[in-house]
Design an enzyme around this catalytic site. Sequence first.
Site, PDB file in Angstrom:
ATOM      1  N   CYS A 188       0.844  -1.194   0.000  1.00  0.00           N
ATOM      2  CA  CYS A 188       0.000   0.000   0.000  1.00  0.00           C
ATOM      3  C   CYS A 188       0.879   1.243   0.000  1.00  0.00           C
ATOM      4  CB  CYS A 188      -0.916   0.002   1.221  1.00  0.00           C
ATOM      5  SG  CYS A 188      -1.992   1.454   1.325  1.00  0.00           S
ATOM      6  N   THR A 190      -0.634   4.446   0.125  1.00  0.00           N
ATOM      7  CA  THR A 190      -1.523   5.557   0.478  1.00  0.00           C
ATOM      8  C   THR A 190      -0.793   6.635   1.274  1.00  0.00           C
ATOM      9  OG1 THR A 190      -3.506   4.166   0.448  1.00  0.00           O
ATOM     10  CG2 THR A 190      -3.609   6.184   1.759  1.00  0.00           C
TER      11      THR A 190
END
Length: 376
Positions: A188, A190
């Site tokens: 991830c 993000t």
Amino acid sequence: MRIEQDIKLDYNDVLLRPKRSTMGSRKEVNLRREFTFRNSKQRFNGIPIIASNMHGVGTFEMAEELIKIPMFTTLCKDYQPADIWNWLGGHVHKPDLSDLVAVSTGITDIDDERIEATLKLVRSVRYVCIDVANGYSERFLDYVARFRDKHPEITIIAGNVVTPDITEELLLRGADIVKVGIGPGSVCTTRVKTGIGYPQLSAVIECADAAHGLGGHIIADGGCSSPGDVVKAFAAGADFVMLGGMLAGTDQGGGDVITKFIESDELEYEVGNHLDKYKHKIEEQQFVEFYGNSTTKAQEDFGGVQNHRTSEGRIVRLPYKGDVNNPITDILGGLRSGCTYVGAGELKHLSKCATFVQTKNGATHNTVYKHLQIGE
């Protein structure tokens, strides 16, 4: 704008302090948990570790293997209603599968049509995972509430969030289990792409406290890269721990096994026609591709990444691990051992027995000779 001054911690910022224990062996530790869910009133009985609904993890083959342990699987969103119908055997209830498997969905109109068609076809589905990257949108909260109204008997897993207020809101809107974690996952990005996130250990502690006050449950989703992290997640109050990368790269996760010949640090002596010399040894290594749900590759099945968005995941090649029971043996062994160190005879007692020690600069691992390690 404001700045929170309270210290927030990730898994690598702490260790668990050992305590005196009366336990004689790791074999004595009971890892099974029993839960009755807040809204659906259904019951869970098993080891509360969940295979993530990611590509290369949340597969039918993974679920069929984990059910034997017994552990839980959230299926990836790629499966169509007919796929799930064929796998679960239509209307025939298969408790050994449907009791430990969740069907996953998003909240778009297409997602909604797909999950409703699945539930109409496959009456034995007991769990649905409503999965979005940003669990803070009103649209998501409204969707969870509508889904609960339509399906009062379904156990709803919903997320992702990282704060107590929305954890409570999701439970009040109809969720049974809240997924906690934004940004800590191994593939991830993000936090890098958006600057958004929350240190995972603190998120688990705070959201677990909020959920348990309402009779709800949480999943610690992301951030675990070792069995010790799994122990810390449960010690922080997580009811379930969801794993992606730790179960990826296995036979049950699917994907092509890629063979590469790589120059290692190890030297070998070569006898030549004119000159004897040392050279780096060439090793054959096998890898499996693994990627997050928000990568460009994962989004290809859903029309690609829209122009107003960016990919929030990475594509990596993980070492091929063989059968999934290889990493699972390591994970469960570490979890049992962690429980014995703090005197927890049952997994449900781990958080009550745990005392975290904050470490300096995330120094939780002994790195002496790490570059020389050739196995374990």
